[in-house]
Design a protein around this motif. Structure first.
Motif: not given
Length: 125
Positions: A44-60
């Protein structure tokens, strides 16, 4: 179809047990990791998935590998190739996305660069 990409890096040592050549000796890389998500619908926000979520999990996930001898990880079976590292990161990201309530089916590919010109990719089949 929409695609998004995030990236991070980590430094680690490894050697390839079943390779004959200079890579059979312990050495290190400054790995660059790129994670790709793909899907046909936006939220609904016009995003596929939040960049911040992906980047945070990838960094983890990459943080677990940072400044480690990758041969000490049983998942790599003594040969922590870029291909195996990409698959490991992909699988770990699937788990984290699922447990976090995100659509893990959006995860499409993981690229692992050992050098700026050498890369292995794991892609969802």
């Amino acid at each position: 179809m929409y695609e998004v990409r995030v990236e991070t890096d980590f430094a680690a040592a490894h050697f390839l047990s079943h390779y004959h050549g200079k890579c059979e000796r312990l050495h290190g890389h400054n790995y660059r990791v790129r994670l790709w998500a793909r899907g046909s619908e936006l939220d609904t926000g016009g995003m596929l998935i939040d960049f911040g979520v992906l980047k945070g999990l990838l960094r983890e996930v990459c943080g677990r590998l940072d400044h480690q001898n990758l041969n000490e990880f049983s998942v790599f079976s003594g040969d922590p190739s870029a291909e195996r590292i990409a698959k490991y990161i992909f699988d770990e990201m699937l788990t984290l996305l699922s447990h976090g309530g995100y659509n893990a089916k959006l995860l499409y590919a993981v690229d692992v660069y050992e050098t700026p010109t050498n890369m292995a990719r794991y892609v969802r089949d």
